[in-house]
Enzyme design. Sequence first.
Site, mmCIF file in Angstrom:
data_model
loop_
_atom_site.group_PDB
_atom_site.id
_atom_site.type_symbol
_atom_site.label_atom_id
_atom_site.label_comp_id
_atom_site.label_asym_id
_atom_site.label_seq_id
_atom_site.Cartn_x
_atom_site.Cartn_y
_atom_site.Cartn_z
ATOM 1 N N SER A 150 -44.697 -58.468 -31.835
ATOM 2 C CA SER A 150 -45.875 -59.153 -31.310
ATOM 3 C C SER A 150 -45.848 -60.637 -31.682
ATOM 4 O O SER A 150 -44.949 -61.363 -31.262
ATOM 5 C CB SER A 150 -47.141 -58.444 -31.806
ATOM 6 O OG SER A 150 -48.281 -58.845 -31.088
ATOM 7 N N ASP A 227 -48.743 -50.400 -23.515
ATOM 8 C CA ASP A 227 -49.262 -51.362 -24.494
ATOM 9 C C ASP A 227 -50.571 -51.962 -23.974
ATOM 10 O O ASP A 227 -50.622 -52.496 -22.865
ATOM 11 C CB ASP A 227 -48.214 -52.461 -24.699
ATOM 12 C CG ASP A 227 -48.499 -53.369 -25.877
ATOM 13 O OD1 ASP A 227 -49.660 -53.799 -26.044
ATOM 14 O OD2 ASP A 227 -47.549 -53.674 -26.626
ATOM 15 N N HIS A 260 -48.698 -50.400 -28.605
ATOM 16 C CA HIS A 260 -48.408 -51.585 -29.414
ATOM 17 C C HIS A 260 -48.263 -51.269 -30.908
ATOM 18 O O HIS A 260 -48.085 -52.164 -31.707
ATOM 19 C CB HIS A 260 -49.539 -52.601 -29.219
ATOM 20 C CG HIS A 260 -49.186 -54.018 -29.561
ATOM 21 N ND1 HIS A 260 -48.297 -54.769 -28.827
ATOM 22 C CD2 HIS A 260 -49.598 -54.836 -30.576
ATOM 23 C CE1 HIS A 260 -48.193 -55.975 -29.348
ATOM 24 N NE2 HIS A 260 -48.966 -56.039 -30.426
#
Length: 282
Positions: A150, A227, A260
């Site tokens: 991320s 995600d 995620h």
Amino acid sequence: MELLAENKCFGGRQLQYSHASTSLGCDMRFSIFLPPQAAGEGTKVPVLYWLSGLTCTDENFVQKAGAQQYAAKHGVAIVAPDTSPRGEGVPDDPEGAYDFGLGAGFYVNATQAPWSEHYRMYDYIREELPALVEAEFPVDSDRCGIFGHSMGGHGALTIGLKNQDKFKTISAFAPIVSPMNCPWGEKALSNYLGDDQENWRQYDTCELIRKNATRQQPILVDQGDADQFLQEQLKPELLQQACALAEYELTLRMQPGYDHSYFFMASFIGEHIEFHASHLAG
């Protein structure tokens, strides 16, 4: 350095240290896994730097990703720093939001007050931390890779592309590929760097691929198609487009059903470590 914790793990050692950082003007923590191969006299092993995402510390990856067994198998060390400066006098988001300030350093060198005094994570990851690690542990500075998740995927891609002599391999899970074009990035870059978007380009992976990539490094990116941040924040298609235009080889894998979380990372971390190890062998 001060040793904070030590645990035996898959025949190696999982260590956590604190040290006074000159780049950041505060005490910092980092974790390092040394595989059993590093115990040999005069033996130096390849080293990977893991950069975590928003809200994380050095401990999230260490405790959740399950990376140690694969690092031990392939004989690589993994260094996991914190995600921002911390401590008394280090400013935070005035509104206390999770996506800026503490836990959200974005791996840039801030130029705007009050952030510029402490928020210099780019220098910390590029120079200070590797120098410390290489001086204190049996790692091979010529066999070095970088990866992250991320916000940390953004950091891994940008730092790796801008320091190709240092970081020979790059991979990322669900990276922020173009912070200039997503809310997380726009908030962070405008505060850390000011409103002139020309100054943002040096920290945008797509811009670096288009304009500044002088030679190709192996890059692997995994992205879950379930995600929750995929459409608004991550936008992997922008990276795919930039690489296609620049004729830059990219392995981008869309993983069906994955989100995620660290469950996603734990599912593929072994393949990422094998990817780095295969290119850093020798």
